[in-house]
Scaffold this active site. Sequence first.
Site, PDB file in Angstrom:
ATOM      1  N   LYS A 121       0.836  -1.202   0.000  1.00  0.00           N
ATOM      2  CA  LYS A 121       0.000   0.000   0.000  1.00  0.00           C
ATOM      3  C   LYS A 121       0.878   1.262   0.000  1.00  0.00           C
ATOM      4  CE  LYS A 121      -2.103   1.948   3.473  1.00  0.00           C
ATOM      5  NZ  LYS A 121      -2.873   2.305   4.632  1.00  0.00           N
ATOM      6  N   ASP A 140      -6.849   1.194   1.045  1.00  0.00           N
ATOM      7  CA  ASP A 140      -6.900   1.492   2.476  1.00  0.00           C
ATOM      8  C   ASP A 140      -8.304   1.142   2.956  1.00  0.00           C
ATOM      9  OD1 ASP A 140      -8.581   3.500   1.605  1.00  0.00           O
ATOM     10  OD2 ASP A 140      -7.651   5.066   2.819  1.00  0.00           O
TER      11      ASP A 140
END
Length: 221
Positions: A121, A140
């Site tokens: 991420k 997220d």
Amino acid sequence: MTRSERASALVKLLPQVYPDAHCELDFKTPLQLLIATILSAQCTDKRVNLVTPALFRRYRSAAAFAAAPPADLEKAIQSTGFFRNKTKSIRAAAGAIEEKHGGKVPKTMDELHALPGVGRKTANVVLGNAFQKNEGVVVDTHVARLSQRLGLTTQKDPEKIENDLMRLIPRNDWTNWSHWLIWHGRRRCFARKPDCHNCELLPLCPSGPKFIGSGLARVSK
Ligand code: SF4
């Protein structure tokens, strides 16, 4: 409407709803964005943006972060939470950037992901926003929740969600997709009481009618 038809319609609609969507972490260099992204774990971007101006004035290079006495760095980032772990991650990542990449943040997924404390991420955030490279989709909590509610994935694991999204969303829009969904998650599609009554995406959203029917959707006054 199939998943892929819905995804295409959303890719057309979302930029009209959020023409200014962008990364809400403040940064001037790839290194600053990497540090800010590490700090943003379990913390709001707003809080991170309060801490980083002084932090980035004090530590101006990967070498400076790597050499920072842990107690000093911990104190400087304390208000972002989990500051001991974040200090370890920042010092280790900065040390590897200095040693293996001559002090410059690398520009590939493999090299970024290999840095200690840098997951997929974080690597996607840096690649998409500091280097304008669409290598993946940032997943997220907002992107995960909204992609599920919008009927684009049934997966719960972020990497599996990312795989579904990479199949559905045109590559050029991968970075924008995360911005659009994060903005919508912060402004409309809240985790507890989504504002479905006023939602611009309601005609395309399979979950909106369910929330409205169950009375869980918020009614704005
Ligand atoms: S209609 Fe409701 S659940 Fe669907 S995206 Fe909008 S706010 Fe979220």
